[in-house]
Design an enzyme around this catalytic site. Structure first.
Site, PDB file in Angstrom:
ATOM      1  N   LYS A   1      -2.156  -1.578  -3.958  1.00 27.96           N
ATOM      2  CA  LYS A   1      -2.994  -0.390  -3.908  1.00 27.96           C
ATOM      3  C   LYS A   1      -2.146   0.866  -4.000  1.00 27.96           C
ATOM      4  O   LYS A   1      -1.145   0.937  -3.273  1.00 27.96           O
ATOM      5  CB  LYS A   1      -3.730  -0.424  -2.574  1.00 27.96           C
ATOM      6  CG  LYS A   1      -4.611   0.735  -2.277  1.00 27.96           C
ATOM      7  CD  LYS A   1      -5.150   0.595  -0.888  1.00 27.96           C
ATOM      8  CE  LYS A   1      -5.922   1.851  -0.567  1.00 27.96           C
ATOM      9  NZ  LYS A   1      -6.251   1.912   0.819  1.00 27.96           N
TER      10      LYS A   1
ATOM     11  N   LYS B   1       0.855  -1.183   0.000  1.00 24.13           N
ATOM     12  CA  LYS B   1       0.000   0.000   0.000  1.00 24.13           C
ATOM     13  C   LYS B   1       0.889   1.231   0.000  1.00 24.13           C
ATOM     14  O   LYS B   1       1.688   1.438   0.918  1.00 24.13           O
ATOM     15  CB  LYS B   1      -0.909  -0.011   1.229  1.00 24.13           C
ATOM     16  CG  LYS B   1      -1.735   1.260   1.361  1.00 24.13           C
ATOM     17  CD  LYS B   1      -2.799   1.146   2.421  1.00 24.13           C
ATOM     18  CE  LYS B   1      -3.510   2.469   2.608  1.00 24.13           C
ATOM     19  NZ  LYS B   1      -4.626   2.375   3.552  1.00 24.13           N
TER      20      LYS B   1
HETATM   21  C1  PBG Z   1      -7.364   3.233   5.427  1.00 21.66           C
HETATM   22  C2  PBG Z   1      -7.710   3.140   3.987  1.00 21.66           C
HETATM   23  C3  PBG Z   1      -7.572   4.113   3.006  1.00 21.66           C
HETATM   24  C4  PBG Z   1      -8.054   3.567   1.824  1.00 21.66           C
HETATM   25  C5  PBG Z   1      -8.468   2.283   2.108  1.00 21.66           C
HETATM   26  N1  PBG Z   1      -8.237   2.015   3.443  1.00 21.66           N
HETATM   27  C6  PBG Z   1      -7.124   5.523   3.122  1.00 21.66           C
HETATM   28  C7  PBG Z   1      -5.761   5.842   3.537  1.00 21.66           C
HETATM   29  O1  PBG Z   1      -4.891   4.986   3.669  1.00 21.66           O
HETATM   30  O2  PBG Z   1      -5.562   7.025   3.781  1.00 21.66           O
HETATM   31  C8  PBG Z   1      -8.108   4.273   0.508  1.00 21.66           C
HETATM   32  C9  PBG Z   1      -9.090   3.730  -0.473  1.00 21.66           C
HETATM   33  C10 PBG Z   1      -9.396   4.628  -1.612  1.00 21.66           C
HETATM   34  O3  PBG Z   1      -8.760   5.668  -1.842  1.00 21.66           O
HETATM   35  O4  PBG Z   1     -10.335   4.287  -2.344  1.00 21.66           O
HETATM   36  N2  PBG Z   1      -8.448   2.904   6.252  1.00 21.66           N
END
Ligand code: PBG
Length: 345
Positions: free
Chosen positions: A254, A201
């Site tokens: 991601k 991520k």
């Molecule tokens: C954290 C989380 C995020 C997303 C999914 N889980 C946001 C972040 O890390 O700030 C992002 C998903 C998206 O942008 O569609 N709970």
């Protein structure tokens, strides 16, 4: 210049297999299906809430009483899996709403399972929607403290499993969270609950609209001390391998489209299912262009999702799941109609 004689081909005619829709369909290597899609849901407190997210046209925050109708809609589209995010009524420094037995996600899981036991319910495990400062964990001296946060994540995951979640998906990027969650799930008797870890991520600007939807923007600073640097690919492989060693059953890459090289590298490296998260910013960019009439939304989205799958995704988490499912159904219907209109002799 004259073309070579047909009997002595001197160059390869790739176009032969592209000539008709039927031939193209026959030799297509990657096919999208509704089974590929996981639809994210933002569940909020209160009753009768169906609040549009301005930066994500078509996406809503829903209160729990709205979920049966939503599940019905998903069923109509043939979508088999959802990913839940929660927006709690109150936030605090310890994210206590995240692991509250009767928290918004826990109750949402119960509400969904009460109307549809088959729908696969995956829960996002993170603290950022539940802390008053908007960070993913406990703050010590202004920094997200890794090890104290593990305890909260483990409690959260167990509470989701207890509510009936089919899988938990930690997205916080603390080190050791899969290890901590696996241990806690097993100790609580949830040995059969899989962990789908957001292993690779990135610290991405493409999450901007999500933070509106989930009300999880950090009050100060950013998430670069735990989410990955966009320049790194080898490190993603190390994260993935480590999460699998710690007990992850499947991993997530991601965002998706800007990281297809990472997705392909992860796919080549490990055997577990690899999910791709087509994130909020990716959705909103296409939506905005589509609403302006600048692109053909249907074709752009189906091409994008095909590319994500071609790069190696086993499944795709996407806000476009319902529309894509509808477009695929329309295509299948049109193909059937065409077959009926031109019967063989
Ligand atoms: C954290 C989380 C995020 C997303 C999914 N889980 C946001 C972040 O890390 O700030 C992002 C998903 C998206 O942008 O569609 N709970």
């Amino acid at each position: 210049m004259t073309a070579p004689e047909a009997s002595e081909p001197s160059f390869r005619r790739f176009r032969r297999l592209r000539r008709t829709a039927g031939l193209r369909r026959l030799v297509r290597e990657t096919r999208l299906a509704v089974d590929d899609f996981i639809y994210p849901l933002f569940v909020t407190y209160g009753r009768g809430v169906r609040r549009a997210v301005p930066s994500m046209p078509g996406v809503h925050q829903l209160s729990i009483d709205q979920l049966p109708a939503e599940v019905e809609d998903l069923r109509r589209h043939g979508i088999g899996a959802v990913l839940l995010f929660g927006i709690p009524e109150t936030k605090d420094a310890w994210a206590s709403g995240a692991y509250d037995e009767h928290g918004v996600v826990q109750e949402a899981v119960r509400a969904i399972k009460a109307v549809d036991r088959e729908l696969v319910v995956i829960t996002d495990v993170c603290n950022c929607e539940y802390t008053d400062h908007g960070h993913c964990g406990v703050l010590i001296d202004g920094e997200v403290a890794n090890d104290p946060t593990l305890e909260l994540l483990a409690r959260t995951a167990v509470s989701h499993a207890a509510a009936g979640a089919d899988a938990v998906a930690p997205s916080d990027m603390m080190d050791g969270r899969v290890w901590a969650i696996r241990r806690a799930l097993d100790a609580a008797g949830f040995t059969q609950t899989p962990i789908i870890s957001y292993a690779a991520k990135y610290a991405s600007a493409f999450y901007g609209p999500f933070r509106d939807a989930a009300e999880s923007t950090p009050r100060f600073g950013d998430r670069r001390s735990h989410q990955m640097d966009p320049g790194n690919r080898r490190e993603a492989l190390a994260e993935v391998v480590t999460d699998i060693e710690e007990g992850a059953d499947a991993v997530i890459v991601k965002p998706a489209l800007p990281y297809l090289d990472v997705l392909a590298a992860v796919r080549a490296r490990v055997e577990v299912p690899v999910l791709a998260y087509h994130v909020s910013g990716e959705y909103s960019m296409v939506k905005a262009a589509a609403l302006n009439g600048w692109i053909d939304e249907r074709q752009v989205v189906l091409e994008t999702l095909t590319a994500i799958k071609r790069a190696g995704a086993t499944a795709v988490i996407t806000y476009y799941a319902k529309e894509a499912a509808q477009w695929l159904a329309d295509e299948a219907g049109a193909a059937r109609a065409a077959a009926v209109a031109t019967p063989g002799d």
